[in-house]
Motif scaffolding. Structure first.
Motif, mmCIF file in Angstrom:
data_model
loop_
_atom_site.group_PDB
_atom_site.id
_atom_site.type_symbol
_atom_site.label_atom_id
_atom_site.label_comp_id
_atom_site.label_asym_id
_atom_site.label_seq_id
_atom_site.Cartn_x
_atom_site.Cartn_y
_atom_site.Cartn_z
ATOM 1 N N SER A 91 -13.004 4.164 -4.419
ATOM 2 C CA SER A 91 -13.029 2.739 -4.135
ATOM 3 C C SER A 91 -12.114 2.029 -5.129
ATOM 4 O O SER A 91 -12.003 2.457 -6.282
ATOM 5 C CB SER A 91 -14.465 2.215 -4.265
ATOM 6 O OG SER A 91 -14.525 0.818 -4.094
ATOM 7 N N ASP A 112 -17.041 0.479 5.588
ATOM 8 C CA ASP A 112 -15.712 1.091 5.715
ATOM 9 C C ASP A 112 -15.572 2.293 4.779
ATOM 10 O O ASP A 112 -14.980 3.316 5.134
ATOM 11 C CB ASP A 112 -14.621 0.069 5.416
ATOM 12 C CG ASP A 112 -14.455 -0.957 6.520
ATOM 13 O OD1 ASP A 112 -14.899 -0.687 7.648
ATOM 14 O OD2 ASP A 112 -13.884 -2.032 6.255
ATOM 15 N N LYS A 113 -16.104 2.158 3.568
ATOM 16 C CA LYS A 113 -16.046 3.281 2.630
ATOM 17 C C LYS A 113 -16.853 4.464 3.146
ATOM 18 O O LYS A 113 -16.424 5.613 3.076
ATOM 19 C CB LYS A 113 -16.574 2.840 1.263
ATOM 20 C CG LYS A 113 -15.775 1.741 0.585
ATOM 21 C CD LYS A 113 -16.482 1.322 -0.693
ATOM 22 C CE LYS A 113 -15.934 0.034 -1.256
ATOM 23 N NZ LYS A 113 -16.652 -0.410 -2.455
ATOM 24 N N LYS A 166 -4.136 -4.765 8.916
ATOM 25 C CA LYS A 166 -5.395 -5.378 8.513
ATOM 26 C C LYS A 166 -5.906 -6.272 9.633
ATOM 27 O O LYS A 166 -5.115 -6.827 10.402
ATOM 28 C CB LYS A 166 -5.210 -6.229 7.248
ATOM 29 C CG LYS A 166 -4.749 -5.467 6.016
ATOM 30 C CD LYS A 166 -4.581 -6.432 4.854
ATOM 31 C CE LYS A 166 -4.091 -5.738 3.603
ATOM 32 N NZ LYS A 166 -3.899 -6.687 2.476
ATOM 33 N N GLY A 182 -11.702 1.483 1.634
ATOM 34 C CA GLY A 182 -11.763 0.039 1.820
ATOM 35 C C GLY A 182 -12.704 -0.717 0.901
ATOM 36 O O GLY A 182 -13.351 -0.153 0.022
ATOM 37 N N LEU A 218 -5.926 2.650 5.700
ATOM 38 C CA LEU A 218 -6.810 1.495 5.647
ATOM 39 C C LEU A 218 -7.954 1.687 6.638
ATOM 40 O O LEU A 218 -7.982 2.639 7.417
ATOM 41 C CB LEU A 218 -6.033 0.218 5.964
ATOM 42 C CG LEU A 218 -4.960 -0.176 4.953
ATOM 43 C CD1 LEU A 218 -4.150 -1.351 5.470
ATOM 44 C CD2 LEU A 218 -5.574 -0.512 3.607
ATOM 45 N N ALA A 219 -8.916 0.747 6.624
ATOM 46 C CA ALA A 219 -10.100 0.882 7.466
ATOM 47 C C ALA A 219 -9.738 1.027 8.940
ATOM 48 O O ALA A 219 -10.386 1.784 9.671
ATOM 49 C CB ALA A 219 -11.010 -0.324 7.264
ATOM 50 N N TYR A 261 0.822 -1.201 0.000
ATOM 51 C CA TYR A 261 0.000 0.000 0.000
ATOM 52 C C TYR A 261 0.863 1.261 0.000
ATOM 53 O O TYR A 261 0.448 2.306 -0.504
ATOM 54 C CB TYR A 261 -0.886 -0.032 1.242
ATOM 55 C CG TYR A 261 -2.097 0.865 1.224
ATOM 56 C CD1 TYR A 261 -3.015 0.828 0.172
ATOM 57 C CD2 TYR A 261 -2.361 1.717 2.290
ATOM 58 C CE1 TYR A 261 -4.141 1.627 0.178
ATOM 59 C CE2 TYR A 261 -3.491 2.524 2.302
ATOM 60 C CZ TYR A 261 -4.374 2.474 1.253
ATOM 61 O OH TYR A 261 -5.490 3.266 1.267
#
Length: 540
Positions: free
Chosen positions: A329, A314-315, A526, A309, A282-283, A240
Motif C-alpha cells: 500500500s 481495492d487493496k 482512474k 490502491g 491501478l484498481a 505511475y
C-alpha cells in the motif's frame, strides 16, 4: 509533533559502478548494460531487447538527436503508445542531455496546443496513427504541423519526427555517436503533465537524481530485485509509469514487460507467458483482470509484489483476488517523484489494508491543521511533504500560488493522519470534502463503509450542489456480479448498512446503481468523479 522520518539504511546496490551509484537515467542504463547485458530489459509490442541492445539503441538515438541540432536542455515530446519506441525515445533523449516530455496519447488538438505552448518543445516523436488518431493532423490543428527534415537546424521548433512501429529506428534521422557527459543528477530528466481533472494540466519538472533515489527506495519496500519482471499496461506518460515504474526498474535491474493498454484476457495471457513478478496496475486494471473470462484458467501465480490502491476493498482485490501477497500500500503523487509512504512487502495484511505505510527514507511528511500547526498523532489534517519533491511547477507565479507552506513544505491538498506507529492513513482529497448540513464529511470514509457491504463491488461518493448553497451527498454504486434482487432492494440494504456503521448525516441522500462499464474514467485509467458529477447533475 506529527513528523516522521525513516532512518532505514538504503540497501540497494544493484546498479553501482566503482562504489558510486548512478545518478542519472543514462548512467543507470549503462550500468545495467555492463552488469546484465544479455538479460532482457524490455518486452513490448515491438519485440524484446536486452540491456546491452537497449543501451546501444539509446546511444544511437542520442547521437541522431545531437546531429539534428538538439542541444542539452532542449525538450523532446514523446507522443507514442507504450512500447520500445517510447522507452528508447525517453532514454535516448536523456542520453543526449535533453528533457523528455511524455504526451498524453488521448489528447486532441486543443489539449496539444496547451502543452506545446507551455512545454517549449523542439521536436515531437510520434507515428502517423496512434490509437486510431492521425497524429500529424492533430498536431497541425494545434498549430504545429511541420514535419521534421534533417537539414533544418534552426533554434525553433524542428517539427514532427515520425517513427513507424515496424522500424527499429526512426527513418528521418541517422544514428550517430552519443555526446559525452551531457547530463548530471541535478538536470531535468522529464516534464510530466498532471491529469488536469479540475484545471488545465500543470507541468511537473523532475530531476534525474531524485527520480533514481526515490526509485531505489520504492523498490526496496517492494523487495524488487534483479531479474524481476514488471507488468505495466497503464499509460507510460502517466506519473505511475514514467516517475515510478521506470525508475524502479532502472535502479533494481528489473525487466519492463509493457502492453499498450489493459485488456483483461490479453493481459492475463501476457502475465502468464512472461512470468511477471511485479504488478503495476491501478484498481481499474485489477478489476479488468478479475472480470476477464479467462481469469482462473491462466497461471498468474508468478505475481508477487507491486503497489496497490487507496481503499481497503481495492487493496483486498489485488492481494487476495489476484494473489499478490507481497503487494504494498502506498501514498504519493507525481510532484513527489512517486511515493512518499509505503508499507513493506512483508507487513501484515491488516496494515496494508488500512494504512499507506511509513515514510520512505528519501521523504519527509507532516500533518497540519487549517492554521498550519502540526497535528498530534491520529488527528486528520492536510498532508505536507518534503524531500524528493519538486521545487515548483514550471510556469507563472500564479500556477504555484498556495502550493508551499510558509516554511517551504509542499502542500498536497490531501487529507491524512499519522498514527503513533508512524503509519499514514489516507483521508482523501481536501477539495473533495463534502459539507453536509454544515458538517464536513470525507467521501473516502463513506466509500469504505459502502464497499464493506457483501453485495457492493465499487462505490463513489460525490457532492452535488443545492440551491441553498449546501451539498447533497450522492453515492454511485456498482453491485457485485451475484446481486439479482434489484436496485431498490440494494439501496434499502445500503441505507440500513450505513446507519448501522455511522451517524445518520453520513447516509447519502441519493444512490445511483450503475454497471461497471458505465463508470467514466480519466485518460490515465482512474475513475473520473468530475464526469460522474456531471452525469448526475445532468440527470436531475
Amino acid at each position: 509533533m506529527t513528523r516522521i522520518e525513516d532512518t532505514r539504511t538504503d540497501m540497494s546496490t544493484l546498479t553501482e559502478q566503482n562504489g558510486t551509484r548512478p545518478g542519472t537515467f543514462p548512467e543507470a542504463l549503462a550500468a545495467l548494460a555492463h552488469r546484465y547485458g544479455d538479460q532482457e530489459a524490455v518486452v513490448a509490442p515491438e519485440g524484446r531487447i536486452t540491456f546491452a541492445d537497449f543501451a546501444r539503441r539509446c546511444d544511437d538515438l542520442a547521437g541522431a538527436f545531437a546531429a539534428a541540432g538538439l542541444r542539452p536542455g532542449d525538450r523532446v515530446g514523446i507522443l507514442l503508445p507504450n512500447g520500445l519506441r517510447w522507452l528508447v525515445t525517453m532514454l535516448g533523449a536523456q542520453r543526449a542531455g535533453l528533457v523528455a516530455v511524455p504526451i498524453n496519447t488521448w489528447y486532441r488538438s486543443a489539449e496539444l496546443a496547451h502543452l506545446m505552448s507551455t512545454a517549449g518543445l523542439r521536436l515531437v516523436v510520434t507515428d502517423e496513427q496512434v490509437f486510431g488518431k492521425n497524429m500529424p493532423a492533430e498536431l497541425a490543428a494545434a498549430g504545429h504541423g511541420e514535419l521534421f527534415t534533417g537539414g533544418r537546424h534552426t533554434r525553433g521548433y524542428l517539427g514532427t519526427l515520425l517513427w513507424p512501429a515496424p522500424e527499429p529506428f526512426p527513418p528521418g534521422v541517422v544514428p550517430g555517436p552519443a555526446p559525452a557527459g551531457a547530463v548530471t543528477p541535478d538536470d531535468l530528466a522529464m516534464i510530466l503533465y498532471t491529469s488536469g481533472s479540475t484545471a488545465l494540466p500543470k507541468p511537473v519538472p523532475l530531476e534525474h537524481g531524485k527520480l533514481l533515489r526515490n526509485g531505489r527506495a520504492m523498490g526496496e519496500r517492494m523487495h524488487v530485485r534483479p531479474g524481476d519482471r514488471i507488468w505495466f499496461a497503464m499509460p507510460l506518460f502517466f506519473g505511475y509509469g514514467a516517475c515510478n515504474a521506470l525508475p524502479v526498474a532502472l535502479s533494481h535491474g528489473a525487466t519492463l514487460c509493457v502492453q499498450e493498454k489493459v485488456e483483461g484476457d490479453a493481459a492475463l495471457e501476457f502475465i502468464e507467458r512472461e512470468r511477471c513478478t511485479v504488478s503495476y496496475g491501478l484498481a481499474t486494471a485489477v478489476r479488468a483482470l478479475l472480470a476477464a473470462p479467462s481469469f482462473g484458467t491462466r497461471d498468474i501465480s508468478s505475481l508477487r509484489t507491486g503497489p496497490v490502491g487507496f481503499n481497503a476493498e481495492d487493496k483486498r482485490l489485488a492481494i487476495e483476488g489476484l494473489g499478490i501477497t507481497e503487494a504494498c500500500s502506498a501514498y504519493g503523487l507525481t510532484e513527489s517523484y512517486g511515493f512518499v509512504t509505503m508499507t513493506d512487502a512483508h507487513d501484515p495484511l491488516e496494515i496494508k489494508l488500512h494504512t499507506q505505510g511509513t515514510v520512505l527514507d528519501t521523504q519527509r511528511i507532516r500533518i497540519v491543521d487549517s492554521t498550519g500547526a502540526e497535528c498530534p498523532p491520529g488527528v486528520t489534517g492536510e498532508i505536507e511533504v518534503r524531500g524528493c519533491v519538486i521545487d515548483s511547477y514550471l510556469g507563472s507565479v500564479e500556477i504555484n500560488a498556495g502550493t508551499r507552506s510558509a516554511d517551504g513544505w509542499f502542500r498536497t491538498g490531501d487529507l491524512g493522519a499519522i498514527g503513533e506507529d508512524g503509519r499514514l492513513a489516507f483521508g482523501g482529497r481536501w477539495k473533495e470534502m463534502l459539507k453536509i448540513k454544515g458538517i464536513n464529511v470525507a467521501p473516502l470514509e463513506i466509500e469504505a463503509i459502502v464497499t464493506g457491504h457483501d453485495h457492493v463491488d465499487q462505490a463513489y461518493v460525490i457532492g452535488l450542489s443545492t440551491p441553498d448553497g449546501d451539498q447533497e451527498m450522492a453515492c454511485v454504486v456498482v453491485p457485485d456480479a451475484g446481486w439479482s434482487a434489484g436496485e431498490d432492494e440494494l439501496v434499502r440494504r445500503l441505507d440500513a448498512h450505513i446507519r448501522g456503521c455511522a451517524a445518520s448525516y453520513k447516509v447519502p441522500s441519493r444512490f445511483v446503481v450503475m454497471d461497471s462499464r458505465s463508470v467514466p474514467q480519466t485518460d490515465t485509467g482512474k475513475v473520473s468523479k468530475v464526469k460522474l458529477r456531471e452525469m448526475l447533475e445532468a440527470a436531475r
